[in-house]
Design an enzyme around this catalytic site. Structure first.
Site, PDB file in Angstrom:
ATOM      1  CG  HIS A  25      12.554  11.997  41.091  1.00 43.64           C
ATOM      2  ND1 HIS A  25      13.135  12.645  42.159  1.00 43.64           N
ATOM      3  CD2 HIS A  25      13.579  11.490  40.378  1.00 43.64           C
ATOM      4  CE1 HIS A  25      14.431  12.532  42.101  1.00 43.64           C
ATOM      5  NE2 HIS A  25      14.746  11.838  41.031  1.00 43.64           N
ATOM      6  CD  GLU A 114      19.127   8.791  38.058  1.00 42.30           C
ATOM      7  OE1 GLU A 114      19.344   8.868  36.829  1.00 42.30           O
ATOM      8  OE2 GLU A 114      18.973   9.775  38.804  1.00 42.30           O
TER       9      GLU A 114
END
Length: 209
Positions: A25, A114
């Site tokens: 990201h 994550e």
């Protein structure tokens, strides 16, 4: 991903993707100010304005890369994306560079989220914990109320098995006449673990990253 032993003779060989691209990201608020994690849940941490611009630029670069590397104009992309807000925002921005006919699918995939560092994170405590992790070893150290990189490895391994089945059984509905690129929008540690699994790196090699 571990191809089946008879892959060379497999009937779906012609519909294998041409490439897999792994993308982290864009810049998030947590990258700029770690204290953001003390008041915002990790999965809700947003991109910064810079992060949004990075994602837009990445989309343009990706489209150029894929289109110029394809032998025909009949190329397509399929996205897998983490459910975290910063990954979702990255996908939305880079997706602007692709027309609808180029995108054959988008799938949110929780297993590429994550690493879990725990819930609301106390800044000074986390700094101390990460120093301990460096001494203990980054791969096996498990965060209190969270995960180790080894835990992430297990769920990424499960995702890769599903990814292979998606390809093997053509669940992506990929026309074999089209060059297909799979794009995985995820996170830093998760991407490292993905590469570790894919290239069969050892724990020692991972620790040297």
């Amino acid at each position: 991903m571990h191809p089946k032993p008879n892959l060379a003779n497999h009937s779906t060989l012609s519909v294998l993707p041409k490439r897999i691209i792994i993308m982290r990201h864009g810049e998030s608020r947590g990258n700029l100010d770690y204290s953001a994690y003390t008041t915002i849940p990790d999965h809700q941490i947003p991109l910064t304005d810079v992060g949004l611009a990075q994602a837009q630029d990445a989309g343009s670069r990706l489209r150029h890369l894929i289109s110029t590397a394809s032998y025909t104009d009949s190329w397509r992309v399929h996205f897998y994306v983490s459910p975290y807000a910063r990954a979702q925002s990255t996908l939305r921005e880079l997706g602007r560079s692709f027309t609808k006919k180029r995108i054959i699918g988008v799938r949110e995939e929780c297993r590429i989220r994550e690493q879990d560092f725990g819930n609301f994170q106390v800044e000074e405590r986390m700094r101390a914990i990460k120093r301990t992790r460096q001494r203990f070893g980054r791969f096996f150290y498990r965060f209190p109320e969270g995960e180790s990189a080894a835990d992430v490895f297990d769920r990424v391994s499960s995702f890769l098995e599903s990814l292979w089945r998606d390809i093997d059984m053509n669940r992506l509905h990929h026309d074999p006449s089209h060059d297909l690129t799979l794009i995985i929008v995820s996170h830093g540690l998760t991407s490292q673990v993905f590469l570790m699994k894919w290239f069969k790196w050892t724990v020692e090699q991972f620790e040297r990253l």
